[in-house]
Every structure is written in C-alpha cells, then in structure tokens.
Scaffold this motif. Sequence first.
Motif, PDB file in Angstrom:
ATOM      1  N   ALA B  50       0.853  -1.281  -0.016  1.00  0.00           N
ATOM      2  CA  ALA B  50      -0.088   0.127   0.111  1.00  0.00           C
ATOM      3  C   ALA B  50       0.951   1.102   0.158  1.00  0.00           C
ATOM      4  O   ALA B  50       0.518   2.200  -0.517  1.00  0.00           O
ATOM      5  N   TRP B  51       1.977   1.275   0.777  1.00  0.00           N
ATOM      6  CA  TRP B  51       2.842   2.422   0.551  1.00  0.00           C
ATOM      7  C   TRP B  51       3.658   2.841  -0.639  1.00  0.00           C
ATOM      8  O   TRP B  51       3.987   3.922  -1.017  1.00  0.00           O
ATOM      9  N   ALA B  52       3.711   1.827  -1.619  1.00  0.00           N
ATOM     10  CA  ALA B  52       4.377   2.046  -2.746  1.00  0.00           C
ATOM     11  C   ALA B  52       3.380   2.766  -3.933  1.00  0.00           C
ATOM     12  O   ALA B  52       2.151   2.742  -3.769  1.00  0.00           O
ATOM     13  N   PRO B  53       3.899   3.600  -4.714  1.00  0.00           N
ATOM     14  CA  PRO B  53       2.972   4.326  -5.652  1.00  0.00           C
ATOM     15  C   PRO B  53       2.316   3.308  -6.559  1.00  0.00           C
ATOM     16  O   PRO B  53       2.872   2.152  -6.740  1.00  0.00           O
ATOM     17  N   SER B  54       1.445   3.519  -6.835  1.00  0.00           N
ATOM     18  CA  SER B  54       0.255   2.715  -7.770  1.00  0.00           C
ATOM     19  C   SER B  54      -0.163   3.247  -8.892  1.00  0.00           C
ATOM     20  O   SER B  54      -1.144   2.794  -9.556  1.00  0.00           O
ATOM     21  N   SER B  55       0.246   4.307  -9.328  1.00  0.00           N
ATOM     22  CA  SER B  55      -0.285   5.155 -10.663  1.00  0.00           C
ATOM     23  C   SER B  55       0.463   4.204 -11.724  1.00  0.00           C
ATOM     24  O   SER B  55       1.764   3.928 -11.617  1.00  0.00           O
ATOM     25  N   LEU B  56      -0.491   4.074 -12.921  1.00  0.00           N
ATOM     26  CA  LEU B  56       0.252   3.355 -13.786  1.00  0.00           C
ATOM     27  C   LEU B  56      -0.003   3.926 -15.002  1.00  0.00           C
ATOM     28  O   LEU B  56      -0.744   5.080 -15.046  1.00  0.00           O
ATOM     29  N   VAL B  57       0.702   4.057 -16.156  1.00  0.00           N
ATOM     30  CA  VAL B  57       0.479   4.287 -17.479  1.00  0.00           C
ATOM     31  C   VAL B  57      -0.897   3.703 -17.892  1.00  0.00           C
ATOM     32  O   VAL B  57      -0.720   2.227 -17.937  1.00  0.00           O
ATOM     33  N   ASN B  58      -1.689   4.409 -18.474  1.00  0.00           N
ATOM     34  CA  ASN B  58      -2.728   3.873 -18.938  1.00  0.00           C
ATOM     35  C   ASN B  58      -2.529   3.365 -20.309  1.00  0.00           C
ATOM     36  O   ASN B  58      -1.802   4.079 -21.199  1.00  0.00           O
ATOM     37  N   LEU B  59      -2.875   2.100 -20.681  1.00  0.00           N
ATOM     38  CA  LEU B  59      -2.674   1.526 -22.089  1.00  0.00           C
ATOM     39  C   LEU B  59      -3.801   2.089 -22.894  1.00  0.00           C
ATOM     40  O   LEU B  59      -5.088   2.161 -22.682  1.00  0.00           O
ATOM     41  N   GLY B  60      -3.440   2.627 -24.019  1.00  0.00           N
ATOM     42  CA  GLY B  60      -4.465   3.204 -24.974  1.00  0.00           C
ATOM     43  C   GLY B  60      -5.305   1.867 -25.778  1.00  0.00           C
ATOM     44  O   GLY B  60      -4.697   0.949 -25.595  1.00  0.00           O
ATOM     45  N   LEU B  61      -6.434   2.411 -26.254  1.00  0.00           N
ATOM     46  CA  LEU B  61      -7.080   1.312 -26.925  1.00  0.00           C
ATOM     47  C   LEU B  61      -6.501   0.462 -27.888  1.00  0.00           C
ATOM     48  O   LEU B  61      -6.591  -0.706 -28.073  1.00  0.00           O
ATOM     49  N   ASP B  62      -5.281   1.322 -28.877  1.00  0.00           N
ATOM     50  CA  ASP B  62      -4.527   0.419 -29.743  1.00  0.00           C
ATOM     51  C   ASP B  62      -3.763  -0.544 -28.970  1.00  0.00           C
ATOM     52  O   ASP B  62      -3.400  -1.686 -29.710  1.00  0.00           O
TER      53      ASP B  62
END
Lengths: 327, 544
Positions: B50-62
């Motif tokens: 839980a302490w770690a960052p959890s934001s990810l790059v969103n993968l596009g539809l393609d």
Amino acid sequence: MRLRLVRQSTSFDFLKLGVPALGASALAVIGSIVLFFVVGLNFGIDFRGGSMIMTETPEYVATSEYREVLGTLDIGDVTVSEISDPAAELTGAAVNSVMIRVEQVSDEAGEQMAVLQDVQGALQTAFPGLIVLATESVGAKVSGELVQAGILAVVLAVAAVLFYIWLRFEWQFSVAAVAALVHDVALTIGVFSLIGLEFNLAIIAAILTIVGYSLNDTVVVFDRVRENLRRFKKKPLKDVLNLSINETLSRTVMTSVTTLLALISLYVLGGEVIRGFTFAMIWGVIVGTYSSVFIASPILLMLDVKRDWSKTGSDGKAGTQFANIDA
Amino acid sequence: MRDFPAWKKILVALVAVLAIFFSAPNLFYGQVERANDARIAGEETTEWPAWAPSSLVNLGLDLRGGAHLLVEVQLSDVYADRMESVFVESLTLLREVRDEVGTVRQIDGAVGELDLRIGNPAGIETAVAQLRTLAQPVQTLTGVGATDIEVTASGADTINVRLSDPEKTTINNRIMAQSVEIVRRRIDESGTREPTIQRQGADRILIQVPGVGSAQEVLDLLGTTAKLSFHEVINVTSNEATRPGSGNVLYPSVDEPGTFYVLARRAIVTGEQLVDAQAAFDQNNRPAVNFRFNAQGARAFGDFTAANIGQPFAIVLDEEVLSAPVIQSHIPGGSGIITGQFTTEETTALSVNLRAGALPAELVVLEQRSIGPELGADSIEAGKIATMVAFAGVLVFMALSYGLFGIFANVALILNIAMIFAILSVLGATLTLPGIAGIVLTVGMAVDANVLIFERIKEELKSAKGPSRAITQGYDKAFSAILDANITTFLAAVILFAIGSGPVRGFAVTLGVGIMTSVFAALYITRVLIVLWFDARRPKTIEV
C-alpha cells in the motif's frame, strides 16, 4: 578502440556542392508536387471517409479469393491488400493478414458499420476461423475536419518555427530553415505519392516530427554559424558555413545514426500498425539531415547574413536584437 | 569540480530516485492493476504494498484492444419536437383571436423553426402579440428579459417562431448532459473497465471502451434505449416457449431466472410520462423506489389501479420485467412506490434508470475504430521488442563511440526512460502505439544532447585546455544549441497535442515529456556522473 563514424576533423567543401544540391532538390520538390497532383496520395479512411477491416486467417488465403467472396456482396468498390511484415519475411513465417478497404457508401459511419458487419459475416462463413483484428469507419463529416486539422497543424508548426528562429537568430536563418522544412515536407509527400503508401493521421504526426527533427539539425548547424560569425569577423561567409558544418558533422552523423537505429528497429519489429509512420520518420530523418547541410546552408549563403554581430553587445550572447532572451 | 555545487548533485540524485520510485509500478503492470482494482472494490490485497506508488501508465485502445466511437447527438430533432408542441399551442391561442387573424396555416421553413401564415394580414400584430404570450422568461448569465422563444413578423402575413439562443444553449446543455449520463450508465452496466465518455464540442460524445471486441457491441448497448413501461399481467410461466397470444408479449424476469411473464402489449403508462423517481424506503423500512407520473400518466395509471386491485402489474425496462408488484389500492395521484427484493444500491440504480429513461435524442455515429484484443496484444509485444532492441542498439553504439563518457550517457538514458514513465504514470497519461514510437524516437534523440556536449568537449580539449576546463566549457557552449534544438521540437509536440486526436495526441505527450526529461538527463545527470568521476580520479588527461 573507439567507433568513429567521422574523422576527428574534416574540411569538406560542402558549399561547393551547394548549387548542384539546390538544383537537384528543386527538381525533386517539383517532381514531388507533380507526383502529388498526377498520382495523388493514397489517402487512408481518416481523410477520405470509408471503412477498413483487418482480418487474420489460420491458413493462407489469396487476396483473389477474398475479392471473389466480397464480389458477391453489393457494397461498391473494395480493395484487398496483404499486410506485409518484414519481421515475418525475415523468419519466413506466413503472413495471413489482409486489410480490406470499403469505399464510402454513405456519409454516416453508422451505415458503413452495417456494411462492415456484412463483410465480416460473409468472410467468416467463407473462411472458417477468420478473426477480425481491427475495424474502422469514418464518416464524411469527420474526415473533412481531420483534413483541415492536419493541414492546419503542419502550417502552424512551420509558422511557429519561422517565428522562433527569427527570434533567436536573424530572418535569413529563418527563411533558410523554413526552406529546408518545406523541402522535407514536400519530399515526404512526394515519396508517399510515388509508392502509394497509405497517408493517414499518423503520417501527419510523422511529418510534424520530421519538421521538429530536421529543424533540430538545422538549428545545431546555425548555432555554430552564429558562434563562428562572431569569432571570425573577417572570414568569408562561405568559409564560415563550411567550417561550421564540418565542426558539427560528427554530431550530425552520430545523432542521425542513433535515431535511425531506433527507428529501423521500430520499422522491422514494431508491428503493422505503425509501419507507415516509422517509414515516414526514417525517410524524414534522412531527408532532414541532408537538407540542413545542403539546403539550409547554401540558402543562407545566398541570402547573405549581416556581419557586424558585435554591435548589439559584448556579453558574448550578441547575435540578434532578441538574443538576450536566452533562457 | 568547483563550478558544480553540491546542492545540484543532491537535486539530481533526488530526481533520479523519484523517477525510479514512480516508474517502478509499470514493471509489475498486471500485479499493480489487480491490486488497484481490489482496493477500489474495498478489498484487502497483498499483491502490491500500500505504501508503494500505484499510478500506472494507461494503455490506449490500440494496445489494450477496444472500441472508439464518436457520435453526434441529433439536437435538431429536439428543437423540432419542441416546435411541434409550440405549433399545437399556437393554434389554440390563435383560435381565440380568429376574428382578427383569420385562418392559420403552417408553411415550410427552416428546420427547428415554425413559420405560420395567417389569412388576414391586418391582424398580424394581434397574432404576434398573442403568440408572444407563449414565451417564458429564461435565466441567462448576461441578458435580462430573454425568453425561450422569439416571435417575429417575417412578412406581411407570415410569422416566424423560433427558439432563442439562450434557450437553445439550455436545451443543448441539458440534452448533452442527459445523453452522456445515459451512455455512461449503459456502458457501466456492461461491466467493462474504465470507459471514457466525454462530451466533445457542441453536440458530440466521445466513447472509448477498452476490452470490447468491436464498436458494434458498444452501439448495440446504446441502441437498447432504457424504455420503461407498466403493463397488465396476463399470466406467469416458467416455459420460455409459451405463446403469448395475440395482443400479448412474453418478457423474462430480471431477478428470477426461468420466470416469464405474459403481458398485454399495450402499456398502461410509459416512461415518457414519468416526471420523477427517487430511491426511498417503504413502510417496513425496506429499500424501494418512489415515482411520480405527469397528469396524463396519473389519470391512466389511476384508472387502471382502481379497476385491478389485488392484481399484479409489471414494470418493464427494455423488454425485461423488473418487478410485478400487486396493486394494494387505487393509486390516484400518479405517484407510487415500487417494492421488491431490493438492496439500497439496486433502488438507487433503478431510480437512476427510471429518471434517465431513454436517450433524449438519436445518436449518429461519425467515426468508429475497434481494435481486437489479438491485435492489441500483438502491438504491445511488438512495441516492447522494438523498444528493447532500439534501446540496446543505442546503448551499445554510445559505449563504442564514447567509451566511459558513453556509459555515463547510457546511465542518463536509462534514468531518462524511468523519468518518462514516472511522469506519464503520475499524469495518468495514456500510452498508445504512436506513444511508444515517441519514446523510441526520444531514445534516439536523447542521445543528441549528449553527443553535442561530448563533441564540444572534444573540441575544447583540442585547444589544449585542461580537462576540467574543457568539460565545463563543453557544457556551457553546447547549451544554446541544445536549448534551441529542443525548443523547436517541443513546439512541434505542442502543436500536435493541440490539434491531434487520440493516438496522435498520445505521441505528442510522450514526445513532449521525452524532450524535457532528455534535456534534464543530458545537462544534469551525465554532468553529475562526470563531475563525481572526475573529482574522485583527478585524471590528467581525458579521452571522450
């Protein structure tokens, strides 16, 4: 033992080649314009409207068989092309993917989707196991807007560059840089007309990146010209230009090679979807590198630059009335 | 080296650590995604700390596969409907002053406007004045005294009635908000992750649904408009093959699989007559939904309930029976309560369903793109391999060309990639295939700034300055070229972002971010590495 693409110091007379290079490039640009009007670009559905469906079959199916099946449907003009895959060609793997383009049957993408459904149905009956990789439909309204936005983007980019270089250098640099850019854009459109590769939104993005890249190259040379003009106040402009190009030659080649290295791996391994895009980029890097040496510099020579750079100040940043804007 | 202060070293180290920290989740994409899903659902998970960052790059539809639709809401239909009812009211009003205006006929005019011709031109002012009584004041930010419709005499015997601009704006905003809401609800119902539903421009909605095989599926979802109606129940059966008989229909139950209702085809009342629906509780404090009909609906419903006490009636949503409550008493006021085996979530959802009802206007598809999951997976795989090969090629090339300095540049390049991913993750930006191309291009070009500096240091070394001075001069003199060169490319990226759409925008974002990070990497990261190495070794000569 170091890898060295360019000798430590070079003294090529690039400007001697200036006139023939300009002549050849002018011919190439005219040729591109003629090609554009005579042959025309193979606009993708982004710009023309219409539908596209990309399919894959477990076994090889000839495009003629596709045409036969699609001929039974009453959906107007259909083009079927195999998707080439250099990576697969290298390994000898079979390519079982095709791209089918259906001409615009209606202004509404919704009706085109209905046509796509028919196409999909007919193909799946004819070739069991066929899967649909992707579909696209673009209505006339949107494609018209996309064309406008595309042209606007390129024009704006060139205008922004014209302004920025004028701000940082002198108008002569600005004109020379933009001439090089127009050359790059024209040749890219020419080569797309010539080989009939699909011209779509991604290619517009590629052209804008080419504009950025080519400029990058040109600016590095010009930056050195500006510096050398200050240093050698009495040297003829032609010699200053030659010296500057030679001094930056090693960097020009290094950067082009690393960028090409990256782009070629993307072209070969990056998959079908961005192949057109990477092709445009590779072409653009080659043309852009050429144009910054053989187009921008000779034009700068012809326009003749103001020589009394010292007038505006003694802080070493003199150069233009705006030179103190340095960040 | 004295000209490079310690605080800069600390700053660079800090940025490098942050970049690694915030880009790390992308290396464990599946794990982090599952953990995020679990936390949103309120579950405990040990998959990702839980302490770690959890934001990810969103993968596009393609890359992920999915459908992209651009639809246009037919607002002109709404105007036309509105003018239709204005027309009916106009006739009634003008009939009152028939002696003065004579006969009234509708003539063809612009769509969404009403053009009338009166028999007696002398009465035109009376007619206009009479019609103006229809106009209701509207609230606007700027104007006082604006009304919803404008009535003007357009000729000797013709009158033009049109919606005022403030009224059109009001209608547009209401219809668009309603349409977006209904589209969102319908797509959420299908349970796909993270759909994007956005109003675009005056009358468009952009719909992006990851993980859907084709745009047609999304369209099918939207096509089944939330149609609510109340029907008389003829019979209940568990046999799917029951013939409902003429004038009847057979609809399945939503809650009880295997139960089917035979209903009268003609509805008692429909959702169009509903004015409100709210989640509430019944007298036993069980979740329920309160609803209210308009006058017309109230009369029809009142008559029906009076005649059918003790009988069930069916509440039907999109050809499925939501519930079939038994009528306890005559319901005269047009309001009532739907009870059943509901949870509070369900009653909230149902009331939203009822309120939102059908799409207020037709949607026309302007553009659709769908990417099958196979192609998306292929694209990711191809993108990964291509990026790695490109990366390795550049690393080897740099090391061969510049030796130790090349390795410094390579460390900066790796941190550069980490910075790009960290920024994209924190921004929540979407990574598309052209976006990957942007990163690959950045890899190629990031080297440029270092090459500029190294070549410059080489030149400075030739003029027989000491190595320390050559390094400092190299950085200083290369700076203006680096700045100009990158600002121009950045300009191109900004224009791409402003004008481009979808994947092209993804490319612009990665290119723009990449330019900023690569300048930082070249100017500061390699510099810190060189300074640290130089101060530790104090070499008499250096080779670049």
